[in-house]
Design a protein around this motif. Structure first.
Motif, short mmCIF file in Angstrom:
data_model
loop_
_atom_site.label_atom_id
_atom_site.label_comp_id
_atom_site.label_asym_id
_atom_site.label_seq_id
_atom_site.Cartn_x
_atom_site.Cartn_y
_atom_site.Cartn_z
N MET A 71 0.89 -1.12 -0.10
CA MET A 71 -0.11 -0.03 0.02
C MET A 71 0.90 1.25 0.04
SD MET A 71 -3.22 -0.58 -0.38
CE MET A 71 -3.93 0.75 0.35
N CYS A 72 1.96 1.44 0.90
CA CYS A 72 2.85 2.47 0.85
C CYS A 72 3.42 2.60 -0.47
CB CYS A 72 3.76 2.18 1.77
SG CYS A 72 3.26 2.51 3.70
N SER A 73 3.59 1.77 -1.23
CA SER A 73 4.33 1.95 -2.70
C SER A 73 3.13 2.75 -3.49
CB SER A 73 4.70 0.60 -3.20
OG SER A 73 3.51 -0.24 -3.52
N LYS A 74 1.96 2.81 -3.19
CA LYS A 74 1.00 3.14 -4.12
C LYS A 74 0.49 4.78 -3.72
CE LYS A 74 0.41 -0.84 -5.75
NZ LYS A 74 1.13 -1.36 -6.91
N VAL A 75 1.18 5.28 -2.40
CA VAL A 75 0.98 6.41 -1.98
C VAL A 75 1.46 7.42 -2.65
CG1 VAL A 75 1.16 8.14 0.06
CG2 VAL A 75 0.58 5.69 0.39
N THR A 76 0.76 8.66 -3.17
CA THR A 76 1.30 9.74 -4.27
C THR A 76 1.05 10.80 -3.34
OG1 THR A 76 -0.96 10.03 -4.96
CG2 THR A 76 0.49 8.41 -6.08
N LYS A 77 1.67 11.98 -3.89
CA LYS A 77 1.74 13.21 -3.45
C LYS A 77 0.04 13.82 -3.12
CE LYS A 77 5.87 14.86 -3.15
NZ LYS A 77 6.55 14.98 -1.89
N GLU A 78 -0.58 13.40 -4.07
CA GLU A 78 -2.20 13.86 -3.97
C GLU A 78 -2.95 13.12 -3.00
OE1 GLU A 78 -0.51 12.55 -7.12
OE2 GLU A 78 -0.26 14.60 -7.85
N ILE A 79 -2.42 11.66 -2.63
CA ILE A 79 -3.16 11.13 -1.38
C ILE A 79 -2.58 11.65 -0.15
CG2 ILE A 79 -3.16 8.97 -0.23
CD1 ILE A 79 -4.84 8.80 -2.81
N GLU A 80 -1.07 12.14 -0.47
CA GLU A 80 -0.65 12.84 0.95
C GLU A 80 -1.27 14.19 1.23
OE1 GLU A 80 3.68 12.25 1.23
OE2 GLU A 80 3.50 10.63 0.25
N LYS A 81 -1.64 14.80 0.14
CA LYS A 81 -2.81 15.97 0.33
C LYS A 81 -3.73 15.80 1.22
CE LYS A 81 -0.82 18.55 -3.46
NZ LYS A 81 -1.17 18.79 -5.10
N LEU A 82 -4.24 14.62 1.20
CA LEU A 82 -5.73 14.43 1.87
C LEU A 82 -5.56 13.50 3.15
CD1 LEU A 82 -7.59 13.57 -1.47
CD2 LEU A 82 -7.74 15.67 -0.07
N VAL A 83 -4.39 12.65 3.26
CA VAL A 83 -4.26 11.68 4.20
C VAL A 83 -3.02 12.30 4.94
CG1 VAL A 83 -3.92 9.27 4.97
CG2 VAL A 83 -5.50 9.96 2.90
N SER A 84 -3.07 12.35 6.27
CA SER A 84 -2.03 12.48 7.23
C SER A 84 -1.33 11.31 7.12
CB SER A 84 -2.53 13.12 8.43
OG SER A 84 -1.30 13.32 9.31
N MET A 85 -0.11 11.32 6.68
CA MET A 85 0.82 10.15 6.82
C MET A 85 1.31 10.02 8.48
SD MET A 85 0.40 8.80 4.25
CE MET A 85 1.62 7.51 4.34
N GLU A 86 1.36 10.94 9.21
CA GLU A 86 1.81 10.95 10.57
C GLU A 86 0.38 10.19 11.25
OE1 GLU A 86 2.36 14.20 14.01
OE2 GLU A 86 3.11 14.81 12.23
N LYS A 87 -0.69 10.41 10.85
CA LYS A 87 -1.74 9.98 11.44
C LYS A 87 -1.79 8.42 11.07
CE LYS A 87 -4.90 13.98 12.38
NZ LYS A 87 -5.93 14.55 11.75
N VAL A 88 -1.46 8.24 10.00
CA VAL A 88 -1.48 6.78 9.56
C VAL A 88 -0.47 6.10 10.41
CG1 VAL A 88 -0.75 5.12 7.75
CG2 VAL A 88 -2.28 7.27 7.00
N ASN A 89 0.69 6.67 10.55
CA ASN A 89 1.81 6.00 11.25
C ASN A 89 1.20 5.87 12.68
OD1 ASN A 89 4.42 5.01 12.23
ND2 ASN A 89 4.61 6.91 13.19
N TYR A 90 0.42 6.96 13.28
CA TYR A 90 -0.22 6.74 14.80
C TYR A 90 -0.93 5.64 14.97
CZ TYR A 90 -2.88 8.34 18.58
OH TYR A 90 -3.41 8.53 19.79
N VAL A 91 -2.12 5.65 13.77
CA VAL A 91 -2.88 4.44 13.75
C VAL A 91 -2.27 2.99 13.81
CG1 VAL A 91 -4.85 3.39 12.35
CG2 VAL A 91 -4.72 5.99 12.74
N LEU A 92 -1.26 2.86 12.87
CA LEU A 92 -0.50 1.76 12.82
C LEU A 92 0.03 1.29 14.21
CD1 LEU A 92 1.18 1.86 9.26
CD2 LEU A 92 -0.94 0.68 10.03
#
Length: 114
Positions: A71-92
């Protein structure tokens, strides 16, 4: 003003769903049920200035099914504008899903677990 905030939140959710659906076509190779993941976890990873909140058990259940490197290999800049990767890390981490510091997810590098 409350109406404008409501519309902004609705727009953010719609944009998130559109962005995830774009990734979703690629994510099929990751054996991930993206619809269930989005339904259960979107409120915990959206980008707005909301504080981090611990994920629900159902979100953790869906997150534990995800092939994180794929999934991380599919994350684009556009996705990162909408999804907080810091929050994703927190959730994981809150879901006890091992993710090593230094791991790259999109352009986000996982920091050391403090």
């Amino acid at each position: 003003m409350a109406m404008a905030a409501k519309h902004l939140k609705l727009f953010s959710i719609l944009a998130f769903v559109v962005a995830i659906s774009i990734v979703g076509t690629q994510a099929k190779t990751c054996n991930t049920n993206l619809k269930d993941l989005v339904n259960e976890c979107k409120q915990y990873v959206m980008h707005p200035d909301n504080p981090k909140i611990p994920p629900s058990a159902s979100c953790c259940g869906e997150a534990q099914k995800v092939d994180i490197p794929c999934m991380c290999s599919k994350v684009t800049k556009e996705i990162e504008k909408l999804v907080s990767m810091e929050k994703v890390n927190y959730v994981l981490r809150k879901c006890d899903i091992p993710i090593k510091s230094g791991f790259q997810c999109g352009s986000y590098t996982v920091p050391p677990n403090i």
